[in-house]
Write an enzyme that holds these catalytic residues in place. Structure first.
Site, PDB file in Angstrom:
ATOM      1  N   ARG A 196       0.867  -1.182   0.000  1.00  0.00           N
ATOM      2  CA  ARG A 196       0.000   0.000   0.000  1.00  0.00           C
ATOM      3  C   ARG A 196       0.902   1.230   0.000  1.00  0.00           C
ATOM      4  O   ARG A 196       1.408   1.655   1.030  1.00  0.00           O
ATOM      5  CB  ARG A 196      -0.895  -0.034   1.243  1.00  0.00           C
ATOM      6  N   HIS A 235      -3.433   4.490   4.518  1.00  0.00           N
ATOM      7  CA  HIS A 235      -4.617   3.633   4.513  1.00  0.00           C
ATOM      8  C   HIS A 235      -5.822   4.368   3.944  1.00  0.00           C
ATOM      9  O   HIS A 235      -6.620   3.794   3.187  1.00  0.00           O
ATOM     10  CB  HIS A 235      -4.919   3.169   5.940  1.00  0.00           C
ATOM     11  N   TYR A 247       3.875   5.661  11.824  1.00  0.00           N
ATOM     12  CA  TYR A 247       4.155   4.244  12.064  1.00  0.00           C
ATOM     13  C   TYR A 247       5.006   3.576  10.982  1.00  0.00           C
ATOM     14  O   TYR A 247       5.390   2.420  11.150  1.00  0.00           O
ATOM     15  CB  TYR A 247       2.841   3.463  12.204  1.00  0.00           C
TER      16      TYR A 247
END
Length: 344
Positions: free
Chosen positions: A245, A249, A258
């Protein structure tokens, strides 16, 4: 944050795609990439309240959807399968209407497009796919359900129950897990015991196939083989497409909290569009003139869809009440009267 390098491809392999097919699928991937960029811009401009990007997953989606028979098979998507919709010929203005919050699930026709309504429930499309597949078999037809879900959804109970039922009843389903390495902000190693989704297939009595999800030809071949197996009565298959990805998100996510930028740079070298182009150039399927024409053609298509969804009229507010029950209910009629008084 430790740097997590892309895994070395392990894997189901495939030779080059036929030239005509490679060119068609490349155009679809490129249009999806450009439309994804336009959709993010629409969210930033306030046209979309939110949007989930598919950047980096174009090969996994186009390659698998292109293997389907649009006359018989049926896709069950999550909220990220825009390139699957594009490949199956879904009305993309109607598809993106869901992201603009004009209509839950989209304004396209699922029956004619063979693409179920957009499903935002994590793992939700998987049991739906199994149910449809069993109904298809009971009706004596040969359609196969293709169910999409992510690595995070693979930890949901719905997914386990659906795959177990499919294995027990030998349902004609192809489960496509796009393992993009991150379940929102949680990496694979913290939520997939054993490190492999495909390895779980043995417990459900079905083959599990791991494929390089950024290799268009490999995804297409693995899905085609699984579809043929299901259509011949061989039952379900679980395909784990290893991809990445590339974007957050969703447009409300911040990967800097993160994810290590070095990891993102490492995966950028495996960009599926760059790899598809390199494979076509190596096989002689396309030249510089083709890529220049594709760039202009796909950009124009993405802009037409962008303008179409931006200008789409909002549905009447009465739809809130007209499509709830088949027969009018007294309590709904009362709610409608209150609403009508408030909007006067």
């Amino acid at each position: 944050m430790p740097t997590r390098e892309p895994p070395a491809p392990r894997l189901h392999r495939a030779g080059p795609l036929p030239a005509d097919l490679a060119r068609r699928l490349y155009r679809l991937m490129l249009t999806a990439r450009m439309l994804d960029t336009e959709a993010i811009a629409l969210q930033r401009q306030g046209v979309f309240p939110a949007y989930v990007s598919l950047r980096g997953q174009e090969a996994a989606q186009v390659g698998s959807a292109a293997a389907m028979d649009p006359e018989r098979d049926f896709a069950f998507p999550t909220y990220r399968e825009m390139a699957v919709a594009l490949t199956l010929g879904v009305d993309m203005v109607g598809y993106l209407a869901s992201h603009r919050a004009l209509w839950h699930g989209g304004l396209y026709n699922p029956l004619t497009s063979r693409f179920a309504p957009i499903n935002a429930v994590v793992g939700g499309p998987v049991p739906h796919a199994v149910g449809w597949a069993l109904g298809e078999r009971l009706a004596g037809r040969t359609g196969v359900a293709v169910s999409y879900f992510g690595d995070g959804a693979s930890s949901e109970g719905d997914v386990h129950e659906a795959m177990n039922l499919a294995g027990v009843l030998n349902a004609p389903v192809v489960f496509v897990c796009q393992n993009n390495r991150w379940a929102l902000s949680v990496p694979n190693e913290r939520q997939i015991a054993g490190g492999s989704v495909a390895a779980r297939a043995a417990g459900y009595g079905m083959p599990g196939v791991t494929v390089d999800g950024d290799d268009l030809a490999a995804v297409h071949e693995a899905t085609r083989t699984a579809l043929e197996r299901a259509r011949a009565g061989g039952g379900p298959t679980l395909i784990e497409a290893l991809t990445y990805r590339a974007n957050p998100h969703s447009t409300s996510d911040d990967t800097s909290r993160y994810r290590d930028p070095a990891e993102e740079r490492a995966w950028a070298d495996r960009d599926p569009l760059l790899r598809a182009r390199a494979a076509m150039e190596a096989s002689g399927a396309a030249d510089a003139a083709f890529f220049a024409a594709a760039e202009a053609e796909c950009r124009a298509a993405a802009e037409r869809i962008r303008d179409g969804v931006s200008a789409a009229p909002e549905p009447p507010g009465t739809d809130l009440f007209d499509h709830v029950f088949r027969e009018p209910a007294p309590h709904l009629a009362a709610q409608r009267r209150v609403w009508e008084e408030e909007v006067r």
